[in-house]
Design an enzyme around this catalytic site. Structure first.
Site, short mmCIF file in Angstrom:
data_model
loop_
_atom_site.label_atom_id
_atom_site.label_comp_id
_atom_site.label_asym_id
_atom_site.label_seq_id
_atom_site.Cartn_x
_atom_site.Cartn_y
_atom_site.Cartn_z
N SER A 142 -112.04 6.49 43.59
CA SER A 142 -113.37 6.65 44.38
C SER A 142 -114.17 5.43 43.62
O SER A 142 -114.12 4.64 42.81
CB SER A 142 -113.96 7.93 43.53
OG SER A 142 -115.36 7.95 43.83
N TYR A 155 -115.12 13.71 36.33
CA TYR A 155 -114.55 12.84 37.53
C TYR A 155 -114.59 11.50 37.57
O TYR A 155 -113.63 11.14 37.73
CB TYR A 155 -115.40 13.62 38.71
CG TYR A 155 -115.05 13.02 40.05
CD1 TYR A 155 -114.02 13.76 40.85
CD2 TYR A 155 -115.36 11.71 40.83
CE1 TYR A 155 -113.81 13.21 41.99
CE2 TYR A 155 -115.11 11.59 41.74
CZ TYR A 155 -114.33 12.39 42.64
OH TYR A 155 -113.83 11.81 44.05
P1 NAD Z 1 -110.95 18.08 50.06
O1 NAD Z 1 -111.48 19.11 49.30
O2 NAD Z 1 -111.36 17.82 51.62
O3 NAD Z 1 -109.29 18.03 50.20
C1 NAD Z 1 -108.53 18.20 48.80
C2 NAD Z 1 -107.26 18.75 48.72
O4 NAD Z 1 -106.76 18.83 47.59
C3 NAD Z 1 -107.40 20.30 49.41
O5 NAD Z 1 -106.46 20.51 50.58
C4 NAD Z 1 -106.89 20.99 48.27
O6 NAD Z 1 -106.38 22.25 48.46
C5 NAD Z 1 -105.92 20.06 47.53
N1 NAD Z 1 -105.91 20.00 46.03
C6 NAD Z 1 -107.03 20.68 45.23
N2 NAD Z 1 -106.37 20.74 43.72
C7 NAD Z 1 -104.70 20.70 44.22
C8 NAD Z 1 -103.84 20.95 43.32
N3 NAD Z 1 -103.97 21.13 42.04
N4 NAD Z 1 -102.65 20.32 43.68
C9 NAD Z 1 -102.42 20.19 45.05
N5 NAD Z 1 -103.29 19.98 45.89
C10 NAD Z 1 -104.68 20.27 45.57
O7 NAD Z 1 -111.48 16.71 49.55
P2 NAD Z 1 -111.17 15.18 50.13
O8 NAD Z 1 -112.94 14.58 49.91
O9 NAD Z 1 -110.40 15.04 51.05
O10 NAD Z 1 -110.66 14.67 48.60
C11 NAD Z 1 -109.49 13.79 48.59
C12 NAD Z 1 -109.50 12.94 47.14
O11 NAD Z 1 -110.24 11.98 47.97
C13 NAD Z 1 -109.93 13.49 45.96
O12 NAD Z 1 -109.04 13.03 44.93
C14 NAD Z 1 -111.27 13.05 45.93
O13 NAD Z 1 -111.59 12.77 44.64
C15 NAD Z 1 -111.18 11.62 46.61
N6 NAD Z 1 -112.56 11.06 46.96
C16 NAD Z 1 -113.29 11.78 47.85
C17 NAD Z 1 -114.54 11.39 48.40
C18 NAD Z 1 -115.49 11.93 49.16
O14 NAD Z 1 -116.42 11.68 49.24
N7 NAD Z 1 -114.74 13.15 49.77
C19 NAD Z 1 -114.75 9.98 47.66
C20 NAD Z 1 -113.95 9.39 46.99
C21 NAD Z 1 -112.78 9.89 46.55
#
Ligand code: NAD
Length: 260
Positions: A142, A155
């Protein structure tokens, strides 16, 4: 079809960023394993990819459960013959000032992001080394792998930690042609972000519009969200890069919020 017949395991791929990477990889010819908490959700995403002409399967994988991770990777090898790409992407967010954060929530977030990254890395490296064809490991970091924000202590700590893990994997994996890199997105409108907008508004005592404009996008060059497609294109670039010249790095995709 730059990923033709490559096998890609993507954790947290039933939603958001992971799901878009799964679709993009499948469009590029990869066999995609949707690894997520609930088998129903993982299988439903896999079925959508198959309906669109791709190859995919769903596996139930809580990334902090050692036995489930090892079984999910063993099932992948049994079904598709090996693992070429791991996207360690599963994650959650917890919004809280440090002084109100419970030890349980601190540990929960660190476990999903760091224990999960370790367990999936270990299982996939073992499979990659056994096959002898090398591989690519991509961590979903991130901007918070490089910058800090209030209310996000575990985080920010976890996302910084992934940089260290990726560098060690790059060094240990090189002899087996395994490379590791980190993608660092800015804010992307996924369920993870949609959930925190009202939470931040409440904690900070400002409107949801102000959270978007003055907290999430304030430091970008153009006030724009990064999109799931932006992140998927970078994930495609990293997975298709042809040599170990690009390893142990983090690349930020954030509309200029963070500049390295
Ligand atoms: P999201 O909530 O849409 O998807 C996250 C997925 O992870 C979900 O399907 C959930 O069921 C799954 N998950 C959660 N805990 C789990 C576990 N213990 N085992 C297996 N699966 C699990 O979120 P997203 O925004 O798509 O995030 C995905 C990644 O991207 C994360 O690591 C997040 O930190 C990172 N990220 C997101 C953003 C953003 O702005 N959305 C920015 C930077 C980084």
């Amino acid at each position: 079809m730059v990923l033709k017949d490559k096998v890609a395991v993507i954790t947290g791929a039933a939603s958001g960023i992971g799901k878009e990477i799964a679709f993009e990889y499948a469009r590029q010819g990869a066999k995609v394993v949707i690894a997520d908490l609930a088998l129903d959700a993982a299988s439903a995403t896999a079925a959508e990819i198959v309906a669109a002409g791709g190859t995919a399967m769903g596996v139930a994988m809580n990334v902090i459960d050692e036995a489930q991770v090892d079984k999910g990777i063993a099932d992948t090898v049994a079904a598709y013959g090996g693992v070429d790409i791991l996207i360690s992407n599963a994650g959650i967010q917890i919004i809280s000032p440090i002084v109100e954060l419970s030890l349980d929530n601190w540990k929960k977030l660190l476990a999903i992001h760091l224990d999960g990254a370790f367990l999936t890395t270990r299982a996939c490296m073992r499979a990659m080394i056994a096959k002898g064809h090398g591989g690519t490991i991509i961590y979903m970091g991130s901007v918070h792998s490089h910058e800090a924000s209030p209310l996000k202590a575990p985080y920010v700590a976890a996302k910084h930690g992934l940089l260290g893990l990726a560098k060690v994997v790059a060094k240990e994996g090189a002899k087996d042609n395994i490379r590791a890199n980190v993608i660092c997105p800015g804010f992307v409108r996924t369920p993870l972000v949609d959930k925190q907008i009202p939470e931040q508004a409440k904690t900070l005592g400002i409107s949801e519009a102000d959270v978007i404009k003055n907290v999430m996008l304030k430091e970008t060059v153009d006030g724009q969200f990064t999109t799931i497609q932006d992140v998927a294109q970078l994930a495609l670039f990293l997975a298709s890069f042809g040599s170990n010249a690009l390893t142990g790095q983090s690349i930020t995709v954030s509309h200029g919020w963070h500049m390295q």
